[in-house]
Design a protein around this motif. Structure first.
Motif, PDB file in Angstrom:
ATOM      1  N   ARG A   1       0.159   2.714   1.016  1.00 40.84           N
ATOM      2  CA  ARG A   1       1.293   2.978  -0.228  1.00 40.84           C
ATOM      3  C   ARG A   1       0.769   3.763  -1.098  1.00 40.84           C
ATOM      4  O   ARG A   1       1.572   4.566  -1.850  1.00 40.84           O
ATOM      5  CB  ARG A   1       1.596   1.292  -0.654  1.00 40.84           C
ATOM      6  CG  ARG A   1       2.753   0.670   0.102  1.00 40.84           C
ATOM      7  CD  ARG A   1       3.146  -0.409  -0.587  1.00 40.84           C
ATOM      8  NE  ARG A   1       2.242  -1.637  -0.908  1.00 40.84           N
ATOM      9  CZ  ARG A   1       1.942  -2.409  -0.032  1.00 40.84           C
ATOM     10  NH1 ARG A   1       2.759  -2.753   0.837  1.00 40.84           N
ATOM     11  NH2 ARG A   1       1.122  -3.402  -0.117  1.00 40.84           N
ATOM     12  N   GLU A   2      -0.758   3.575  -1.583  1.00 39.10           N
ATOM     13  CA  GLU A   2      -1.314   4.387  -2.480  1.00 39.10           C
ATOM     14  C   GLU A   2      -1.255   6.002  -2.078  1.00 39.10           C
ATOM     15  O   GLU A   2      -1.055   6.857  -2.847  1.00 39.10           O
ATOM     16  CB  GLU A   2      -2.661   3.875  -2.569  1.00 39.10           C
ATOM     17  CG  GLU A   2      -2.842   2.639  -3.573  1.00 39.10           C
ATOM     18  CD  GLU A   2      -4.350   2.122  -3.505  1.00 39.10           C
ATOM     19  OE1 GLU A   2      -5.215   2.768  -3.058  1.00 39.10           O
ATOM     20  OE2 GLU A   2      -4.460   0.977  -4.082  1.00 39.10           O
ATOM     21  N   LYS A   3      -1.603   5.933  -0.681  1.00 39.61           N
ATOM     22  CA  LYS A   3      -1.565   7.588  -0.220  1.00 39.61           C
ATOM     23  C   LYS A   3      -0.104   8.143  -0.387  1.00 39.61           C
ATOM     24  O   LYS A   3       0.100   9.537  -0.864  1.00 39.61           O
ATOM     25  CB  LYS A   3      -1.909   7.458   1.333  1.00 39.61           C
ATOM     26  CG  LYS A   3      -3.241   7.484   1.211  1.00 39.61           C
ATOM     27  CD  LYS A   3      -3.761   7.442   2.767  1.00 39.61           C
ATOM     28  CE  LYS A   3      -3.782   8.990   3.335  1.00 39.61           C
ATOM     29  NZ  LYS A   3      -4.825   9.826   2.929  1.00 39.61           N
TER      30      LYS A   3
ATOM     31  N   GLU B   1       2.150   7.379  -2.813  1.00 40.74           N
ATOM     32  CA  GLU B   1       2.380   7.500  -3.834  1.00 40.74           C
ATOM     33  C   GLU B   1       1.412   9.060  -4.558  1.00 40.74           C
ATOM     34  O   GLU B   1       2.203   9.671  -5.573  1.00 40.74           O
ATOM     35  CB  GLU B   1       2.053   6.398  -4.785  1.00 40.74           C
ATOM     36  CG  GLU B   1       2.233   6.480  -6.416  1.00 40.74           C
ATOM     37  CD  GLU B   1       3.635   6.419  -6.534  1.00 40.74           C
ATOM     38  OE1 GLU B   1       3.934   7.367  -7.737  1.00 40.74           O
ATOM     39  OE2 GLU B   1       4.576   6.065  -5.985  1.00 40.74           O
ATOM     40  N   ALA B   2       0.205   8.904  -3.886  1.00 42.29           N
ATOM     41  CA  ALA B   2      -0.453  10.075  -4.299  1.00 42.29           C
ATOM     42  C   ALA B   2      -0.022  11.588  -3.687  1.00 42.29           C
ATOM     43  O   ALA B   2       0.208  12.348  -4.559  1.00 42.29           O
ATOM     44  CB  ALA B   2      -1.920   9.972  -3.823  1.00 42.29           C
TER      45      ALA B   2
ATOM     46  N   GLU C   1      -1.606  -1.601   1.666  1.00 43.04           N
ATOM     47  CA  GLU C   1      -1.842  -1.102   0.141  1.00 43.04           C
ATOM     48  C   GLU C   1      -2.147   0.186   0.195  1.00 43.04           C
ATOM     49  O   GLU C   1      -2.038   0.989  -0.714  1.00 43.04           O
ATOM     50  CB  GLU C   1      -2.621  -2.030  -0.591  1.00 43.04           C
ATOM     51  CG  GLU C   1      -2.817  -1.779  -1.803  1.00 43.04           C
ATOM     52  CD  GLU C   1      -1.546  -1.712  -2.765  1.00 43.04           C
ATOM     53  OE1 GLU C   1      -1.360  -1.021  -3.875  1.00 43.04           O
ATOM     54  OE2 GLU C   1      -0.572  -2.452  -2.440  1.00 43.04           O
ATOM     55  N   TYR C   2      -3.426   0.505   1.276  1.00 39.87           N
ATOM     56  CA  TYR C   2      -3.964   1.736   1.177  1.00 39.87           C
ATOM     57  C   TYR C   2      -2.890   2.731   1.575  1.00 39.87           C
ATOM     58  O   TYR C   2      -2.829   4.060   0.869  1.00 39.87           O
ATOM     59  CB  TYR C   2      -4.915   1.748   2.250  1.00 39.87           C
ATOM     60  CG  TYR C   2      -5.544   3.180   2.717  1.00 39.87           C
ATOM     61  CD1 TYR C   2      -6.395   3.946   1.645  1.00 39.87           C
ATOM     62  CD2 TYR C   2      -5.143   3.639   3.801  1.00 39.87           C
ATOM     63  CE1 TYR C   2      -6.872   5.019   2.226  1.00 39.87           C
ATOM     64  CE2 TYR C   2      -5.585   4.909   4.262  1.00 39.87           C
ATOM     65  CZ  TYR C   2      -6.522   5.558   3.417  1.00 39.87           C
ATOM     66  OH  TYR C   2      -6.962   6.907   3.805  1.00 39.87           O
TER      67      TYR C   2
END
Length: 322
Positions: free
Chosen positions: A158-160, A162-163, A155-156
């Protein structure tokens, strides 16, 4: 200091130097002499981009890749920046996919261990199966803990990813590009004024470095202006003093989220445009003869001043006619 490097900050028109350890006093003196400042947040020395500071960065870092960046055009620098961002997105997504698969494997292992323990079976203290039962429970807990940890890591990443997508999107956002051009124009005006003051003072000071800075700023301004033209975005940056507002605006009362307020309405080609001040103290232009404006009402554009909104609307209707 093998990990010493520097890079250009294209968004802020600056240069940043990174050291893996505190540099020697002689290096600190050179940095301060060239008006570099220390950033506690980014852990780097930074200053506005100038030819002298670039030479100092090359001298302190001996970075051959930096020389390639210096010799490349601004268009190539921006292209490389987007390519690196796309590569980061692919890396983050692949990493997240791999970790998610590992998490599922650990869940399967845990499910396999749990299948050998009868539901509701207590630990038989003193029985020959006690140690094996406790080991199985411990393996089950470890397997699920590891699966949850891998899932959080996935998840970490995936967030990076997306960022990084948001970074690309914001960098190409027309409003952001317009503000970037305004900042470059402001810097250009400052350096032109500084250069002219030196020339008028008749001092024996070379203005070549200021000419280089102005030339670099022109290259950046032209690049982003061409980008806005390619995507068909209407900007008021190119407006000249001869442009006049021919639209006739009529003041009227409307209601918004804060209550009653005044708006300015105009008509062009059987279309009505409503201009009013929104909740964020910005002037927005809406399509249609509106008596009520809500936060969710879509607007065509917004600016900090009423004059800029009227100028933009004039350019907008002119573009519809052409």
């Amino acid at each position: 200091m093998n990990n010493t490097y520097w890079k250009l900050n294209n968004d802020k028109g600056g240069i940043e130097i990174y050291f893996d350890d505190k540099p020697e006093q002689s290096i600190l003196d050179k940095l301060k002499l060239n008006r570099f400042r220390w950033s506690r947040r980014n852990k780097c020395w930074y200053a506005k981009e100038t030819p002298d500071r670039k030479e100092l960065a090359i001298e302190l870092t001996s970075d051959e890749k930096a020389l390639e960046i210096i010799n490349s055009s601004y268009k190539d620098v921006v292209k490389q920046d987007f390519e690196r961002a796309e590569a980061r997105i692919k890396y983050y997504e692949d990493k997240a996919k791999y970790l998610e698969e590992q998490s599922k494997e650990e869940h399967k292992k845990g499910a396999e261990i749990r299948s050998h323990i009868p539901f509701g079976q207590p630990i038989l203290v003193g029985h020959h199966s006690e140690k094996g039962h406790r080991r199985a429970i411990k393996r089950l807990e470890n397997s699920y803990d590891k699966a949850n940890e891998l899932s959080k890591k996935a998840e970490y990443y995936r967030e990076k990813a997306e960022a990084t997508r948001r970074y690309i999107s914001e960098k190409k956002d027309p409003k952001v590009v317009e503000r970037r051009i305004e900042r470059f124009l402001k810097d250009k005006s400052f350096y032109i004024k500084t250069r002219d003051n030196i020339v008028n003072s008749k001092k024996d000071i070379s203005v070549e470095k200021y000419n280089d800075i102005i030339s670099n700023l022109d290259e950046k301004i032209n690049y982003w202006k061409n980008y806005l033209n390619e995507i068909g975005y209407i900007t008021i940056l190119d407006i000249d003093e001869q442009t006049k507002i021919t639209l006739k605006f009529k003041r009227s009362k409307i209601s918004d989220s804060c209550g009653k307020t005044y708006a300015y309405k105009t008509e062009h080609n059987n279309k009505t445009y409503t201009v009013c001040e929104n909740y964020a103290n910005c002037w927005s232009v809406y399509l249609g003869d509106l008596d009520t404006v809500k936060i969710t009402t879509p607007c065509l554009n917004k600016f900090k001043t009423l004059k800029k909104v009227k100028l933009w609307l004039q350019l907008y209707v002119n573009s519809l006619n052409s």
